[in-house]
Design an enzyme around this catalytic site. Sequence first.
Site, PDB file in Angstrom:
ATOM      1  N   ASP A 168     -38.370 -31.497   5.709  1.00  0.00           N
ATOM      2  CA  ASP A 168     -37.513 -32.287   4.838  1.00  0.00           C
ATOM      3  C   ASP A 168     -36.570 -33.239   5.580  1.00  0.00           C
ATOM      4  OD1 ASP A 168     -35.720 -30.501   5.994  1.00  0.00           O
ATOM      5  OD2 ASP A 168     -35.678 -29.189   4.243  1.00  0.00           O
ATOM      6  N   GLU A 179     -45.123 -27.231   4.789  1.00  0.00           N
ATOM      7  CA  GLU A 179     -43.893 -26.629   4.251  1.00  0.00           C
ATOM      8  C   GLU A 179     -43.458 -27.358   2.975  1.00  0.00           C
ATOM      9  OE1 GLU A 179     -40.103 -24.734   6.484  1.00  0.00           O
ATOM     10  OE2 GLU A 179     -39.882 -26.868   6.044  1.00  0.00           O
ATOM     11  N   GLU A 209     -31.705 -33.391   2.608  1.00  0.00           N
ATOM     12  CA  GLU A 209     -33.009 -32.735   2.692  1.00  0.00           C
ATOM     13  C   GLU A 209     -33.666 -32.498   1.338  1.00  0.00           C
ATOM     14  OE1 GLU A 209     -30.819 -31.704   6.495  1.00  0.00           O
ATOM     15  OE2 GLU A 209     -30.312 -31.800   4.363  1.00  0.00           O
ATOM     16  N   HIS A 240     -24.638 -26.450  11.101  1.00  0.00           N
ATOM     17  CA  HIS A 240     -24.648 -27.881  11.393  1.00  0.00           C
ATOM     18  C   HIS A 240     -24.828 -28.763  10.162  1.00  0.00           C
ATOM     19  CE1 HIS A 240     -28.938 -27.042  10.949  1.00  0.00           C
ATOM     20  NE2 HIS A 240     -29.101 -28.325  10.724  1.00  0.00           N
ATOM     21  N   ARG A 267     -24.824 -31.133   6.904  1.00  0.00           N
ATOM     22  CA  ARG A 267     -23.845 -32.132   6.480  1.00  0.00           C
ATOM     23  C   ARG A 267     -22.947 -31.617   5.358  1.00  0.00           C
ATOM     24  NH1 ARG A 267     -24.913 -37.779   7.755  1.00  0.00           N
ATOM     25  NH2 ARG A 267     -26.607 -37.876   9.287  1.00  0.00           N
ATOM     26  N   HIS A 301     -24.389 -27.619  17.679  1.00  0.00           N
ATOM     27  CA  HIS A 301     -25.119 -28.873  17.475  1.00  0.00           C
ATOM     28  C   HIS A 301     -24.406 -30.007  18.212  1.00  0.00           C
ATOM     29  CE1 HIS A 301     -27.175 -32.147  15.334  1.00  0.00           C
ATOM     30  NE2 HIS A 301     -28.014 -31.251  14.862  1.00  0.00           N
TER      31      HIS A 301
END
Length: 353
Positions: free
Chosen positions: A79, A101, A115, A192, A194, A225
């Site tokens: 994604d 996936e 995503e 990590h 957003r 990250h």
Amino acid sequence: MAPVYLAMKNSKLEPIVIATAQHRQMLDQVLGLFGINPDFDLDIMQERQSLSGLTSRLIQKLDEIYAANSFDATLVQGDTTSTFTGALVSFYHKIPVGHVEAGLRTDNIYNPFPEEVNRRLNGVLSTYHYPPTESARGNLLREGVPSDRMIVTGNTVIDALLWTIENKAGATSSFREKFGLESGQYILMTMHRRENWGEPMRNVMLAVRDILDSMPEMKLVFPVHLNPVVRETVYPLLKGHKRVILTDPLDYLPFVSLMEKAALILTDSGGIQEEAPALGKPTLVLRETTERPEAIKAGTALLVGTDRKRVFQETIRLLTDRSAYERMALASNPFGDGKASLRIAEHLELVLG
């Protein structure tokens, strides 16, 4: 995608690898581990890149490659923005897309962001769909994807994990020794996404301090990250704590090593929700939603969000209640048997002729 590449190399197919390098440092070590040499490397990453800028650069560079080459199909996975743009450019060139996936959904377009929309758009752009579970297949059927355009494969991340444990077992213990870590005496953490930037991430960092204050024998290992937004929250709150080990993002092999012997895992990562059950590691998911409800239903993972009190309470409960811990650790992994990549390669051989 590494095990898919290896399966294709052992078939009648000829895999051509386009590496967007959306995350340069994270990519190179995986390519080396699995012996993959990209045919094209876009090296697209820029510091503090915006989604709009990343998307436009990817479309332009991918379009140049597709205009100059003849491909029979495109495979994309998951994604990411690279996945969406790869499918989009392939569509512009009327080349069928296979989505590895496929079918994961939270039904909230802003969580995870971006995503959820990336994978929904891929569902429209793709010709062939490879959902990892029956639940993901059901999502695609409800969206109108024909059943003869999809096969349930299991998730290729399990293939990669089992391949690594089998082929690289001798190297894993040295990584734990490097950090002075003993089996079951540390928590492994990643964070990590957003939607967790800012206050949610700050709340979790404070919860981590609370956990360590209550469990003086426990350590925390946190590969942080590289995004500056993440680091600007994590380091001021955790750097300097004598039982916190902050590292740069780890190569895949040492990360698998740390997962193997961790007491439990705190994460907002999607893939880890699938890998951890294969290793019998209880996982607390630092998100409000998950596109992997199979893990929650099977009892291998628990959604705890980012509330400071709840993260603290659920972590302490698992570390102090043996029966609660074992219920999660011994629950069966719903994400596959390690043969997803073979199923994908065999299907492509069939449909491409």
